[in-house]
Structure formats: C-alpha cells, structure tokens
Design an enzyme around this catalytic site. Structure first.
Site, short mmCIF file in Angstrom:
data_model
loop_
_atom_site.label_atom_id
_atom_site.label_comp_id
_atom_site.label_asym_id
_atom_site.label_seq_id
_atom_site.Cartn_x
_atom_site.Cartn_y
_atom_site.Cartn_z
N GLY A 328 0.81 -1.21 0.00
CA GLY A 328 0.00 0.00 0.00
C GLY A 328 0.85 1.27 0.00
O GLY A 328 1.95 1.31 -0.58
N SER A 329 0.36 2.28 0.68
CA SER A 329 1.01 3.60 0.64
C SER A 329 2.35 3.65 1.36
O SER A 329 3.02 4.69 1.33
CB SER A 329 0.07 4.65 1.25
OG SER A 329 -1.07 4.82 0.44
N THR A 330 2.76 2.57 2.00
CA THR A 330 4.07 2.58 2.66
C THR A 330 5.21 2.65 1.64
O THR A 330 6.35 2.92 2.03
CB THR A 330 4.26 1.34 3.56
OG1 THR A 330 4.11 0.16 2.78
CG2 THR A 330 3.24 1.35 4.70
N VAL A 331 4.93 2.43 0.34
CA VAL A 331 5.99 2.55 -0.66
C VAL A 331 6.18 4.00 -1.10
O VAL A 331 7.17 4.31 -1.79
CB VAL A 331 5.71 1.67 -1.90
CG1 VAL A 331 5.50 0.22 -1.51
CG2 VAL A 331 4.54 2.19 -2.70
N LYS A 332 5.28 4.90 -0.73
CA LYS A 332 5.35 6.27 -1.24
C LYS A 332 6.63 7.02 -0.85
O LYS A 332 7.18 7.76 -1.67
CB LYS A 332 4.11 7.05 -0.79
CG LYS A 332 2.83 6.58 -1.49
CD LYS A 332 1.59 7.31 -0.97
CE LYS A 332 0.34 6.84 -1.70
NZ LYS A 332 -0.89 7.45 -1.15
#
Length: 633
Positions: A328-332
C-alpha cells in the site's frame, strides 16, 4: 569227481603293489597340497592380514558409545535466557528384564500418564532394538509421577527413570518465531546431517534461530570406548573423550520490547518487526497469533497439533519473514526518493489532486482517498496526506524499469539475508517478472497501481523495515540480523558477530532530508494521516501509514471497508522510526484486516515506540552502540 567250471582269476601281486604305491603317492601329494594351502591360509590370516583382523576383533570387543554435548544456550541482548537446558526424567524399559510386558505396561499406566501415542512409539522402537537395550516409554515425567514410581520401584524390574537434559523456552509463545524450537530427529534430518556421529543426537533445530545456527548450537559429540561381551552388553569403560558443548548465542532481541510489542496488538492478528537503524540489529519481532514451542520439544500430541493446524490464524506461520503483504502507501516515501534521485521532481514541485486521475485515452479513473482531491500539494504534503495523485504522476514519469531498479536497491523483491531459514522474496513488479510469471506485456495502468503499492506488489514486513531503517540512518542500509555475539564456554569472552558491509540507498543527503521531513509531517503536522498518535508524545516520530486493499473496486465506485466481510477488510500498515532526529528504532507494523493504517497500525506503533524510548530517555540523543561487554549476563 567233477571240476567246477568257475575258477578264480590269478592275482598279480606286483601290479597290485604298484597300484597301491601310485594311490599312496597321489594321496600324499593331495595331503601335502592341502597342508600347504592350510599353511598359506594361516600365513595370510596371521601375518599378511593380521592388522585387519585384529582391528575387527577389537571392534567386536570394544564399542564406541556417543556422549551427547549440552546444547548451547540462547540469550537476549540483556542476558535474559530465551532457550535453556533443564534436567528432566524419561521412563525407560529393558525388555529382557521384564517378565510380563503387557502386565507391566498396564501397571505403569495406572501410575504414569502414558498415552496411546507413547505406546505406539515404544512398540515401534522395541521391534527395531535388541532386547537388552533400554527403550524410552515416556519422554517427560512430572514430579508426581516420579514420586509414585519411586514408591513402587521394587515392583518394576527393568523399568528406570533416567535423567537427561531437555530444551525449555521460558518465554513460550512470545519468542516462538524468532528463537524457534528443537524437535526429535527424523529420517530426513539424519540424511541431512550425514556424519555418523550425528546419529547420537536425538533432537535438532526445526525453526528459527535453533535451525539456522544448528551446527553451532549442537556442539561436537564425544565418545566412550566400552568393552562389551559377545552379545553386545557393556562390561567396562576403557577410555573417554569428552564432548564439546555448543556455542551460547546472544541475540539482539530485547525480551521486554518483545513483550510490549505483542501486548500492543491487543489480540489483533498481524506482525511487527523493530530494527536498530544504526546496525540492522533486530530489536523485536512478533507474528500473531503464535504458538508454544515447548509443545514440540519431545513430540507434540495429535490433539495439540490438530488444534494448531485447524486454527484459521495459522499460529505456526511466521508473518515477519514469510508473510507477503500488499504494502500500500508505505511505498510512497521510497517512490518520492526515487523521483528525487533520478532528478524527475523536486521537494517544491506541486501537483494538482482533483480526486480522480486518468490516463490519456482511458475512461477508468484512479482515485485519491479523499473525494474531490487534495488540491495543489508538494512532496512534503503528498506524504503527510498520502496523496495518490502525486505518485500516479511521478510513477509514470519514472517508468516501471527505473522503479524496479531503485526498489531492488532498497531490498525489495529479494530476501534481506536475515539469519532465519526460508525467508520469502516477495514480488517487485516489473516487466521481466510479469513476462516470466504470466507471459504478458506491461501496461501503463499497472505502473499507476505500483505507484501506491497495489497491483502485483508483495512485500514482507522485514523488507519494509529494512528500507525504513535506511531512511532513518541517512541512507545506509544494513543487513538485518538476530545474532549479536556468541561464546564457546562459560566464562569465555563474548565474540562480536561479523556483518557484511552496509549499502547506500541514495546519493544526495538533501533528497533524503526532504523525504524525512515528509515522514515527520505524517505524524506531527495538522494534516498528517497519523497525527493522532503524536498526542502527548515527548519525542518526535517519523512514519507513513498504509492501507492495502484485499479486493478491487468495480469501475469508479468506492469501497467502504467497514461494510466488507472481516476476512476481506483492508490490511493496515505503518512504517516509521524514532526519535526523528537521531533514530534508535525503526518499525514496520501490519494489522491483518485492520481496515486503516492510521487507525489500526499507527497506534500499535506508538505503543511500541513508547516501550522502547520512554524508559530509555537518555538514549534519545545520538549515542554509540553498547559495547559487547555490556551484553554479558
């Protein structure tokens, strides 16, 4: 008088004597040849092959009896014992000394809790062993069972309670996935061990540290030279060669933090792992639900094993190193760093979020989590508010090939190298991966999905925390490891465990600082997605929330996670480090079916940060790592 027509033939004494002489000579020659052959045989046995047969004779007379070494102990970073060897008693029978086996077993079952499985193992071992050899009937006797046997000892000839050392895990399920457990050796283990002396071992590491460092923990087998009779019974010990105990291992794990991490989940299933960003040491790691490793040491019962196998939470599954989650958004934060490093964006660049992003020529849109969008936002606010549109655009500019290259340098798509067996690689989306796995081409829409950690992405909590720790450590990525030091014997000095050289994930310190500012804004700015966990915090944190969908939406329709069945609810994630200025701990948290990273995973992270930092307020300032002498229990 009539003469008979019959007459006796005339004898030839000379011819008969000659025939006798020939036969005597032939007989003598035969005897001589036989005697020569016999003499040659004796010469071969007594002279030419004397050493060989003397060795065989000694082997028949002298047997080697293995001496099993004490298994090495396992400690945490503060010297707390995580895996111990404790005295225990097993019940053994010598079949030739038992007159009525059935009656003896029946009488023993009235005094000792002997299961049907125990009896099956006993009968199998009895059939495969000689009658004078002791055979274990029950591997662990309780104190009350020992007392009952002692009272009636005279009634059971051939029955003995034999002392030995057995493995014990004082913390039970708390450290099951990190420390692992030992179990009874099976045929596959014996083949893997290979060395004939290894057959002396009855237990071997099955999972966790116990398995990874099996050779160092088990030590070296000693032996006794025992004189035996023709039936193999021991008469006396002629010589003894002592065993060498296994190494004691000192792990980087802190048992207190491990306990706090497990409590922080408040019964929710999931996983978390904490690293020291300065060294890559694993401070704590939990996978929930867990199991009690003590059940496996001497053979788990069928009933207990069935309960574990039927548990939908899969307690035996180590989610930290084996569990694949959509990040999810933890790769942003890493996507932002990639854009900065490739020179495709700047911290001040602003992108308009209208709530829906469209690829040219496509009707289907890619939405932001806030209806109507976030307006004009820069890199810092894109992280604080977790704005999807910013990363849709950035990922298209990067392209999937550069995304793959950069994220591979962070450690995604490959094992991190932690000292645990069976680590999963996850999936780093790429043209090559899709061609190999599906024999299909890559499409721009898949790059858009990859931008926010969806689509084909699969990452382990360990991969996430390694990359996060590198952000906190000024771009230095260390290999995660559990073993901190070891020692061979009691009283010997601890030896540091060598680690591979660290790697740098970014060239520009300014780029790293821009991303770090955005991560601090996630927690401490008024618009941050995790601002609730900063309330009353006496230290500053940096982090990023993530919410990973388990089901895809239809068209442009939004999903309400609260209306989904429990098993289809979104995974909640949080990555971060603290204190923000000079981190001593980096975290990755996954709450299964948690729904939202900001409401489910972030509060878990705050409780873990508190457990590590508040009792250690003096360590919030930059400090050096503890010396190895401080690890001495």
């Amino acid at each position: 008088m009539k003469w008979s027509r019959r007459h006796r033939p005339l004898t030839n004494p000379h011819a008969e004597a000659e025939q006798f002489r020939r036969r005597a000579v032939l007989g003598f020659l035969g005897i001589a040849v036989a005697m020569l052959g016999l003499a040659a045989g004796y010469y071969r046995l007594q002279v030419l092959q004397h050493d060989e047969y003397r060795t065989r004779s000694e082997a028949n007379r002298i047997k080697l009896r293995a001496i099993v070494p004490a298994r090495g102990l396992i400690y945490d970073r503060q010297g707390r014992l995580l895996a111990d060897n404790v005295p225990a008693y097993r019940l053994e029978l010598v079949p030739e000394q038992v007159d009525d086996m059935a009656a003896t077993l029946a009488a023993l079952r009235q005094r000792v809790d002997i299961s049907d499985e125990d009896l099956e193992r006993f009968e199998a071992a009895r059939r495969a062993s000689r009658r004078f050899q002791p055979i274990p009937l029950k591997l662990r006797l309780t104190e009350s069972e020992l007392a009952r046997l002692a009272v009636d000892r005279h009634r059971f000839p051939g029955v003995e309670a034999v002392p030995y050392l057995t493995r014990r895990y004082p913390y039970g399920a708390l450290l099951a996935h990190a420390v692992g457990y030992v179990g009874r050796i099976d045929e596959a283990d014996l083949r893997a061990l290979g060395d004939s002396r290894s057959s002396a071992f009855t237990h071997i590491g099955k999972t966790g540290i116990e398995r990874y460092y099996e050779e160092r923990l088990r030590g070296e087998v000693g032996y006794e030279e025992v004189e035996t009779d023709v039936r193999g019974r021991a008469l006396r010990v002629l010589r003894r060669h002592d065993a060498v105990a296994g190494e004691d291992l000192h792990l980087s794990i802190d048992a207190e933090l491990q306990q706090a991490m497990a409590v922080a989940f408040d019964g929710q299933p999931g996983a978390a792992v904490a690293l020291d960003p300065r060294s890559g040491e694993v401070l704590a790691m939990v996978s929930l639900p867990a199991y009690d490793p003590n059940l496996f040491v001497n053979g788990i019962s069928r009933a207990d094993y069935a309960l574990l196998r039927e548990d939908p939470g899969r307690p035996e599954f180590n989610r930290v190193v084996l569990g694949g989650f959509v990040p999810g958004s933890t790769v942003k934060p890493f996507m932002a760093l990639a854009g900065l490093e490739y020179g495709l964006t700047t911290p001040e660049r602003r992108i308009l979020s209208t709530g829906m992003f469209h690829l040219p020529g496509q009707e289907r849109g890619y939405g932001d989590w806030r209806p109507g969008g976030h307006g004009w936002i820069d890199l810092r606010e894109s992280l604080a508010q977790s704005v999807n549109t910013y990363y849709y655009q950035l990922a298209l500019e990067l392209g999937i090939d550069r995304i793959e290259t950069f994220f591979a340098g962070l450690g995604f798509g490959a094992p991190t190298g932690i000292d645990l067996v069976g680590e999963a690689s996850g999936v780093l989306p790429s043209r090559r991966w899709k061609r190999e796995q599906r024999n299909e081409e890559w499409y721009p829409g898949e790059t858009v999905n990859a931008a926010i950690g969806q689509g084909y992405w699969v990452a382990t909590p360990l991969q996430l925390v390694v990359a996060t720790a590198a952000l906190g450590a000024d771009g230095i990525r260390h290999r995660p490891h559990l073993l901190r030091a070891s020692q061979r014997g009691f009283g010997e000095a601890l030896r540091d465990e060598p680690q591979p050289p660290p790697q740098r994930i970014a060239k520009s310190g300014a780029n790293l600082e821009a991303v770090r500012e955005g991560l601090v804004a996630v927690v401490h700015s008024p618009t941050g997605s995790a601002r609730r966990i900063a309330v009353d915090a006496p230290y500053r944190m940096a982090g990023k929330t993530g919410t990973a969908q388990r089901v895809s939406r239809q068209g442009n329709e939004r999903l309400d996670p609260n209306k989904l069945p429990f098993h289809l609810r979104h995974q909640a994630l949080f990555i971060g480090y603290a204190p923000a200025e000079a981190p001593t701990i980096a975290l990755a948290v996954v709450v299964e079916h948690g729904g939202s990273g900001s409401t489910a995973a972030a509060p878990v992270a705050r409780r873990i940060f508190d457990a590590w930092l508040l009792p250690r307020a003096e360590e919030t300032k930059p400090s050096t790592e503890p010396s190895i002498a401080e690890l001495q229990p």
